[in-house]
Structure formats: structure tokens, C-alpha cells
Design an enzyme around this catalytic site. Structure first.
Site, PDB file in Angstrom:
ATOM      1  N   ASP A   1      61.783 117.464 105.056  1.00 55.75           N
ATOM      2  CA  ASP A   1      61.886 118.513 105.976  1.00 55.75           C
ATOM      3  C   ASP A   1      61.511 117.817 107.249  1.00 55.75           C
ATOM      4  O   ASP A   1      62.042 118.087 108.390  1.00 55.75           O
ATOM      5  CB  ASP A   1      61.302 119.683 105.506  1.00 55.75           C
TER       6      ASP A   1
ATOM      7  N   ASP B   1      59.890 119.938 111.255  1.00 54.88           N
ATOM      8  CA  ASP B   1      59.745 121.236 110.420  1.00 54.88           C
ATOM      9  C   ASP B   1      58.247 121.777 110.834  1.00 54.88           C
ATOM     10  O   ASP B   1      57.925 121.926 112.019  1.00 54.88           O
ATOM     11  CB  ASP B   1      59.857 120.990 109.060  1.00 54.88           C
TER      12      ASP B   1
ATOM     13  N   ASP C   1      52.466 122.049 105.769  1.00 53.96           N
ATOM     14  CA  ASP C   1      52.859 122.740 104.603  1.00 53.96           C
ATOM     15  C   ASP C   1      52.296 122.843 103.342  1.00 53.96           C
ATOM     16  O   ASP C   1      52.363 121.376 102.978  1.00 53.96           O
ATOM     17  CB  ASP C   1      54.496 122.614 104.574  1.00 53.96           C
TER      18      ASP C   1
ATOM     19  N   ARG D   1      52.695 131.112 113.224  1.00 51.61           N
ATOM     20  CA  ARG D   1      52.462 130.187 111.682  1.00 51.61           C
ATOM     21  C   ARG D   1      51.126 129.562 111.845  1.00 51.61           C
ATOM     22  O   ARG D   1      51.229 128.467 111.802  1.00 51.61           O
ATOM     23  CB  ARG D   1      53.637 129.775 111.131  1.00 51.61           C
TER      24      ARG D   1
END
Length: 399
Positions: A197, A221, A225, A277
Site C-alpha cells: 500500500d 497510505d 498501520d 486517524r
């Protein structure tokens, strides 16, 4: 007449003096909550700030002779991440990454795929542009202290089905999607990788991970993560800037196995040009403690599918440029669904209209015990996060 003039002059001088002092005080107060380099350069204390990680090792001017002491300084859910503490030092001497299947000795890729524990350091300043994902093996520390190390404008880090990883002191930016290529993951295995990603750091099915004192920005991205039952993670002392979806914890709303996820986010500076986020979590448990939030365009912390969130001792400064983004929290469901989710705020400082919407009935004191980390007062956040990001460490000097 002379006496009258003298009295007027003295009164005028006192007025000017009082105005000047008021101006300086006001300027100092506003600077203490500003984002960006100006705020971060005010003193930049190295230790004795209440930041328990930095206070553990940064006071030592001989840190370069005691590098592995760092592994004893982790906190929170990732506190047992030992990285390469029990192995030898590996010195990266070559910044190239010409062959993802047969990497040259002395390159970062050759170091991270080895099976034995390694504490990886760098001979000098380097800009490393990775041709494919840097697929790491277990029990590795990447320690950028003493050099200016940039992973930029190529692939970035993949931590997949492994354990005990520490990444410290690296600039990570410009990460791009790569893949459909053969990539080696150990001395005995390589295989075809699909499209990545373009995350800065991708954590997949892994545990005991500590991401500390990195400067991370502007990836394709997410910046970090963590998915597929990854757990025992601490993300601390990082400086995040210039990105939209900063950090995602949890694979998908339907992947309920991510309930095992436990993540500590501590002492970070969420700075210039961030949108949302910081992080977003699905299903799992999140402790957000003593971070400095000086910019968000939509919201700071969000979640779905009933995660537990404990926000403690943070400083939340809503931006004047985004008057409709005062709320720290975001939930992607109806209030009827989220009203029992356990989201708590304790000792947080809210500035410029920022506010946190709580829910559930969890007790803060029990959280602190379970999370093995007690927050310091939010008034100390500026000092505790002043050194967030990759440090300018030089041998013989405190970092």
C-alpha cells in the site's frame, strides 16, 4: 516645568515597560501551544522532563557505548520488545538497495533478513531508497542514533508475522506502493510479493513492537498501520506531519480477531498538516497518553466496532483554521451503538474549543493498572514531547 516633564517621562517609561512585559508574557503563552518547529525548538530538554522513556537513557552522554540500554526503556503494551538486544551489532555501510532477492552485505536489507538477533546501526548519514518492501525478520533493532538516516521515496518497512522489533531514530517519508516482485524475507526464503500500500511502517500479525523517536510524514497510505491480530505495540516519541490518514489499528470492521490488539500511543507530537486517524482503532484496546496534538483537520482519535480507548494526560489544541473540527473523537456508527463503548478521558487539556466525547462506564484507575503506565500531568506535555521525532545524537553528548 522641569519637574512636571520628569514626572510625565517616568510615567510614560513605566507604561512602556508594563506593555512590553505583557507582550512578552502573551507571546510566551501562545508559543507554548503552537505547533511546528518554533514550538519544538524552545529549549528542547533532553531528560528530566517526566518522559519516562527519555529519562531512562537520554541523560547519558555515553549512550553510544551503551546503545542496548535503550531496550530496557520501553513502556506500555510494547514494553517487552527487546529487539536485537541479545545479538551482535551490525553496521550498515552501504545505502544502496539494488537487489531485493540477493542483497549485498552491509546494506540495511541484508541486515534485517538475518535469522539471529541483531542491533543494527549506521556507519554514517544515509538516504536509503528501497526498491521493494523491507521485510524484516524477528529480533531486530534498527537504531539510527548518531547518524541522519532517511528511508525515503521508495518502499518502506514491513513487519509481518514476526516478533521483537524496535525501530528508533529514523526519518521515514515519501513511501510509495511497490510489489509484483520477488523479495527475500530470510537467508533461506524469498517469494513473490503483491502490491504494497505504501505505508511508512506496516505491522501485520506481529507482536512486541516498539516504534520510537522517528520522524514520519507524507506516505502513500498510512504512516503506521497495524492489522491482523498484531498486539503488544508501543508507538512513542514520534513526530508525525503532513499526512491524511495517519495511523490505522485493526484490519476491518468484520475482522473480530483484532480484539486481541493492545496498543500504547505515548509522548508523540501530532503536528503540522495532519487530517485524521491519530489513530483510528477497530475492536482492540488503545491507551493514548501524554501526546501533544497541535493539528487535525477532521478529528484526532476515532474508532469502530466497540474498541476501548483511554485518553490520559494529553494536550489537544484545535486549529483556528478548521472551526468545525473541534471534536477530538469520531465514531462511525449511531449513538445507540456506541453509547456503551468504553472511551474515557482523564487529565486531558483541551484548548481552543477542543472537546472529547466520552462513553461507557470504565474506571480510569483500573485502566492505569492494567496498562502499566501512569500519565504525567498534561501541563508537562510540551517538555515531554519537545524532542519528538528523530534525534540529533552525537557521541559524547546527551541526545
Amino acid at each position: 516645568m522641569d519637574e512636571i516633564c520628569l514626572i510625565k517621562f517616568v510615567l510614560f517609561a513605566l507604561l512602556i515597560s508594563t506593555f512590553s512585559l505583557s507582550f512578552v508574557d502573551a507571546r510566551f503563552t501562545s508559543s507554548s501551544i503552537r505547533s511546528g518547529p518554533t514550538r519544538r525548538n524552545l529549549g528542547n530538554p533532553s531528560c528530566g522532563t517526566g518522559n519516562s522513556i527519555d529519562d531512562c537513557w537520554r541523560c547519558d552522554s555515553n549512550w553510544h557505548k551503551n546503545r542496548k540500554r535503550l531496550a530496557d526503556c520501553a513502556i506500555g503494551f510494547g514494553r517487552n520488545a527487546t529487539g536485537g538486544r541479545d545479538g551482535q551489532f551490525y553496521v550498515v555501510t552501504d545505502p544502496t538497495d539494488d537487489d531485493a532477492v540477493n542483497p549485498k552485505s552491509g546494506t540495511l536489507r541484508h541486515a534485517v533478513i538475518q535469522t539471529e538477533p541483531l542491533w543494527i546501526i549506521f556507519k554514517n548519514d544515509m538516504v536509503i531508497t528501497l526498491t521493494q518492501e523491507l521485510i524484516m525478520n524477528s529480533h531486530k533493532t534498527i537504531d539510527g542514533r548518531g547518524a541522519n538516516i532517511h528511508i525515503s521515496n521508495g518502499a518502506c518497512f514491513t513487519i509481518q508475522y514476526i516478533t521483537n522489533i524496535i525501530i528508533h531514530g529514523i526519518h521515514i517519508h515519501g513511501c510509495k506502493p511497490t510489489g509484483n516482485a520477488m523479495v527475500r524475507s530470510s537467508p533461506s526464503h524469498y517469494g513473490l510479493r503483491g502490491i504494497a500500500d505504501g505505508d511508512g511502517i506496516s505491522i501485520f500479525g506481529s507482536s512486541h513492537i516498539w516504534i520510537d523517536h522517528n520522524s514520519i510524514s507524507n506516505c502513500a497510505d498510512g504512516l503506521i498501520d497495524a492489522v491482523i491480530e498484531s498486539t503488544a505495540i508501543t508507538i512513542s516519541n514520534n513526530h508525525f506531519t503532513k499526512h491524511d490518514v495517519v495511523m490505522l489499528l485493526g484490519h476491518s470492521d468484520s475482522y473480530v480477531k483484532d480484539k486481541v490488539m493492545q496498543v500504547t500511543v505515548a509522548y508523540n507530537h501530532f503536528g503540522e498538516g495532519l487530517v485524521q486517524r491519530m489513530p483510528w482503532i477497530r475492536h482492540g484496546t488503545l491507551h493514548v497518553v501524554n501526546n501533544d496534538y497541535t493539528h487535525w483537520e477532521k478529528y484526532a482519535i476515532g474508532g469502530s466496532e466497540g474498541p476501548t480507548i483511554y485518553s490520559q494526560g494529553n494536550r489537544y489544541l484545535a486549529s483556528t483554521n478548521y472551526p468545525y473540527a473541534k471534536e477530538v473523537t469520531m465514531r462511525m456508527t449511531s449513538k445507540e451503538n456506541w453509547k456503551n463503548w468504553n472511551w474515557r478521558s482523564e487529565g486531558d487539556l483541551f484548548l481552543n474549543g477542543a472537546f472529547f466525547t466520552t462513553s461507557g462506564s470504565g474506571a480510569g484507575s483500573s485502566y492505569t493498572k492494567a496498562y502499566n503506565l501512569a500519565a504525567k500531568p498534561s501541563s508537562l506535555v510540551a517538555n515531554m514531547t519537545a524532542g519528538a521525532g528523530a534525534l540529533r545524537c552525537r557521541p559524547g553528548q546527551q541526545c
